[in-house]
Design an enzyme around this catalytic site. Structure first.
Site, mmCIF file in Angstrom:
data_model
loop_
_atom_site.group_PDB
_atom_site.id
_atom_site.type_symbol
_atom_site.label_atom_id
_atom_site.label_comp_id
_atom_site.label_asym_id
_atom_site.label_seq_id
_atom_site.Cartn_x
_atom_site.Cartn_y
_atom_site.Cartn_z
ATOM 1 N N CYS A 55 0.947 -1.122 -0.060
ATOM 2 C CA CYS A 55 0.101 0.062 0.023
ATOM 3 C C CYS A 55 0.901 1.270 -0.147
ATOM 4 O O CYS A 55 0.423 2.440 -0.162
ATOM 5 C CB CYS A 55 -0.802 -0.061 1.165
ATOM 6 S SG CYS A 55 -1.879 -1.325 0.931
ATOM 7 N N HIS A 61 -3.223 7.057 3.017
ATOM 8 C CA HIS A 61 -3.693 5.374 2.509
ATOM 9 C C HIS A 61 -5.083 5.098 2.981
ATOM 10 O O HIS A 61 -5.180 5.365 4.142
ATOM 11 C CB HIS A 61 -2.451 4.625 2.737
ATOM 12 C CG HIS A 61 -3.160 3.157 2.196
ATOM 13 N ND1 HIS A 61 -3.427 2.959 0.978
ATOM 14 C CD2 HIS A 61 -3.236 1.928 3.074
ATOM 15 C CE1 HIS A 61 -3.706 1.593 0.854
ATOM 16 N NE2 HIS A 61 -3.497 1.206 1.899
ATOM 17 N N ASN A 90 -9.828 -0.181 -0.102
ATOM 18 C CA ASN A 90 -8.325 -0.182 -0.256
ATOM 19 C C ASN A 90 -8.045 -1.007 -1.426
ATOM 20 O O ASN A 90 -7.846 -1.932 -1.594
ATOM 21 C CB ASN A 90 -7.904 -1.060 1.168
ATOM 22 C CG ASN A 90 -6.418 -1.042 0.871
ATOM 23 O OD1 ASN A 90 -5.659 -0.554 0.208
ATOM 24 N ND2 ASN A 90 -5.859 -1.484 1.948
HETATM 25 N N1 ACO Z 1 -18.526 -8.576 8.814
HETATM 26 C C1 ACO Z 1 -18.954 -8.969 10.183
HETATM 27 N N2 ACO Z 1 -18.192 -9.280 10.806
HETATM 28 C C2 ACO Z 1 -16.813 -9.369 10.971
HETATM 29 C C3 ACO Z 1 -16.244 -9.088 9.603
HETATM 30 C C4 ACO Z 1 -17.141 -8.859 8.586
HETATM 31 N N3 ACO Z 1 -16.802 -8.369 7.363
HETATM 32 N N4 ACO Z 1 -15.080 -9.174 9.819
HETATM 33 C C5 ACO Z 1 -14.598 -9.320 10.987
HETATM 34 N N5 ACO Z 1 -15.796 -9.594 11.739
HETATM 35 C C6 ACO Z 1 -15.993 -9.856 13.066
HETATM 36 C C7 ACO Z 1 -14.758 -10.735 13.628
HETATM 37 O O1 ACO Z 1 -15.081 -11.987 13.352
HETATM 38 C C8 ACO Z 1 -15.038 -10.422 14.985
HETATM 39 O O2 ACO Z 1 -15.797 -11.147 15.693
HETATM 40 P P1 ACO Z 1 -15.766 -11.805 17.309
HETATM 41 O O3 ACO Z 1 -15.758 -10.617 18.065
HETATM 42 O O4 ACO Z 1 -17.048 -12.631 17.311
HETATM 43 O O5 ACO Z 1 -14.467 -12.799 16.977
HETATM 44 C C9 ACO Z 1 -15.326 -8.908 15.102
HETATM 45 O O6 ACO Z 1 -16.118 -8.676 13.704
HETATM 46 C C10 ACO Z 1 -14.082 -7.804 15.355
HETATM 47 O O7 ACO Z 1 -13.193 -8.312 14.536
HETATM 48 P P2 ACO Z 1 -11.960 -7.425 14.498
HETATM 49 O O8 ACO Z 1 -10.834 -7.835 13.593
HETATM 50 O O9 ACO Z 1 -11.595 -7.085 15.943
HETATM 51 O O10 ACO Z 1 -12.504 -6.276 13.868
HETATM 52 P P3 ACO Z 1 -11.601 -4.770 13.695
HETATM 53 O O11 ACO Z 1 -12.662 -3.655 14.231
HETATM 54 O O12 ACO Z 1 -10.219 -4.910 14.194
HETATM 55 O O13 ACO Z 1 -11.874 -4.425 12.127
HETATM 56 C C11 ACO Z 1 -10.303 -4.577 10.305
HETATM 57 C C12 ACO Z 1 -11.210 -5.179 11.349
HETATM 58 C C13 ACO Z 1 -11.439 -3.577 9.524
HETATM 59 C C14 ACO Z 1 -9.698 -5.423 9.264
HETATM 60 C C15 ACO Z 1 -9.346 -3.513 10.793
HETATM 61 O O14 ACO Z 1 -8.615 -4.390 11.987
HETATM 62 C C16 ACO Z 1 -8.281 -2.999 9.858
HETATM 63 O O15 ACO Z 1 -8.634 -2.264 9.269
HETATM 64 N N6 ACO Z 1 -7.180 -3.195 10.134
HETATM 65 C C17 ACO Z 1 -5.907 -2.716 9.275
HETATM 66 C C18 ACO Z 1 -5.828 -2.992 7.762
HETATM 67 C C19 ACO Z 1 -4.771 -2.315 7.358
HETATM 68 O O16 ACO Z 1 -4.301 -1.262 7.531
HETATM 69 N N7 ACO Z 1 -4.069 -3.181 6.487
HETATM 70 C C20 ACO Z 1 -2.696 -2.504 5.772
HETATM 71 C C21 ACO Z 1 -3.023 -2.215 4.388
HETATM 72 S S1 ACO Z 1 -3.713 -3.252 3.378
HETATM 73 C C22 ACO Z 1 -2.094 -3.703 2.056
HETATM 74 O O17 ACO Z 1 -0.987 -3.381 2.369
HETATM 75 C C23 ACO Z 1 -2.435 -4.629 1.074
#
Ligand code: ACO
Length: 324
Positions: A111, A250, A280
């Site tokens: 990214c 980003h 993204n």
């Molecule tokens: N729909 C519904 N529920 C979901 C989904 C979904 N799509 N995805 C995860 N959940 C659930 C999980 O299973 C979890 O349930 P549980 O509590 O029963 O176990 C709950 O939602 C919370 O999950 P988390 O992973 O803690 O959710 P979070 O608030 O952290 O959001 C996310 C996840 C959106 C992925 C976030 O962590 C994020 O944006 N992280 C950074 C990503 C990033 O910066 N990537 C780098 C760039 S990408 C690149 O370089 C290609």
């Protein structure tokens, strides 16, 4: 010294909404919107490569730059979804554009790819080696997305953005700061298909050709290093946060963007956000956002624009541009 003289962007026509995703995995528009800020993303048709999207974006950038493909000395494509592992996507793009005199290579910095590539293009001009450089961020992330994994498939989209750089007597680029931490490679990775795990029945069965991500851990690191990168690049340019007209972060998650803006003490109106419509797009995100911000009149002459990105590697980077 170098300046940007043309920007272009392209996203595939096909739109995949959160409601469409509700039919594929156990998710909801409400969860995706509140946790990420994403409403829809664009998805390329089967067989479309990163070079095809890059080609469409580059044609627009050339037109605006008033240059022809034949004027280009170097093509740099930032991508983690190259058409093939080799030749580079830049080579395919050179052929599509008929940019026959251009040297070609790809940059793999996930990214942060466009920020790394833009910095590289700037340096090639600054060194005096080349006059006109095409820098593109292009991704077909839908091809490395596991459409059965709700924790990742809701995040990504396809697209491309291009910038034409040329030699000038005043530098548009004030500074850049690039960083990385290979110790955290496993946090965001496509494990299969490279020399460690070449494609096999086993790698396909274990879904090793798809993005694996530990989102929670990445979230915290992303906020920290994006703040650090922007501050470091601004300090190198001898500028303060009050000098910034537009931050283009980003577009990984709207909550990351908000946290970065808050820690930098930047009001939301000085932060460009288009994640709602694209998700993204990895290296294409910064490139498309820069182009759109320009098209929307948010970047004017003498505007100080800060690109700030973070991605798999881990890698991060920020570049300060004074629009000229
Ligand atoms: N729909 C519904 N529920 C979901 C989904 C979904 N799509 N995805 C995860 N959940 C659930 C999980 O299973 C979890 O349930 P549980 O509590 O029963 O176990 C709950 O939602 C919370 O999950 P988390 O992973 O803690 O959710 P979070 O608030 O952290 O959001 C996310 C996840 C959106 C992925 C976030 O962590 C994020 O944006 N992280 C950074 C990503 C990033 O910066 N990537 C780098 C760039 S990408 C690149 O370089 C290609």
């Amino acid at each position: 010294m170098a300046k940007i003289i043309g920007l272009g962007k392209y996203v595939p026509e096909k739109v995949l909404t959160n409601f469409d995703l509700e039919k594929i995995v156990d998710t909801s528009d409400e969860w995706i919107t509140t946790r990420t800020g994403i409403k829809e993303r664009h998805i390329a048709h089967k067989g479309v490569g990163a070079s095809h999207l890059a080609y469409e974006a580059s044609k627009i950038a050339f037109k605006r730059a008033g240059l022809h493909a034949g004027d280009i000395d170097l093509i740099i494509v930032a991508t983690i979804t190259p058409d093939t592992s080799f030749p580079s996507t830049a080579c395919y793009l050179q052929s599509l554009l008929k940019a026959n005199k251009a040297a070609c290579f790809d940059v793999s910095a996930a990214c942060a790819g466009f920020v790394y590539a833009l910095t590289t293009g700037w340096q090639f001009i600054k060194s005096g080696l080349y006059k006109n450089v095409l820098v593109v961020g292009s991704e077909v992330l839908s091809t490395i997305t596991d459409w059965s994994d709700r924790s990742t498939c809701v995040l990504f989209g396809d697209g491309a953005g291009a910038a034409v750089l040329t030699k000038s007597n005043k530098d548009n680029f004030l500074s850049a700061y690039l960083g990385g931490d290979g110790n955290e490679a496993e946090l965001l990775i496509v494990p299969g298909g490279g020399s460690r795990h070449p494609a096999s029945e086993e790698t396909v069965k274990n879904k090793l050709h798809f993005i694996k991500m530990r989102g929670n851990e990445l979230f915290r690191i992303a906020v920290r290093v994006m703040v650090k990168a922007a501050k470091s690049a601004l300090a190198k340019a001898e500028l303060g946060i009050e000098d910034v007209d537009l931050l283009i972060p980003h577009q990984a998650n709207d909550r990351i963007i908000s946290a970065v803006a808050e820690r930098l003490n930047l009001p939301r109106e000085k932060v460009y956000v288009n994640i709602t419509r694209y998700g993204n797009m990895s290296s294409a995100s910064s490139a498309v956002a820069l182009c759109e911000a320009y098209e929307e009149g948010k970047i004017k002459k003498d505007s100080v624009v800060v690109l700030d990105a973070f991605g798999g590697g881990l890698v991060w980077g920020s570049i300060v541009i004074k629009w000229g």
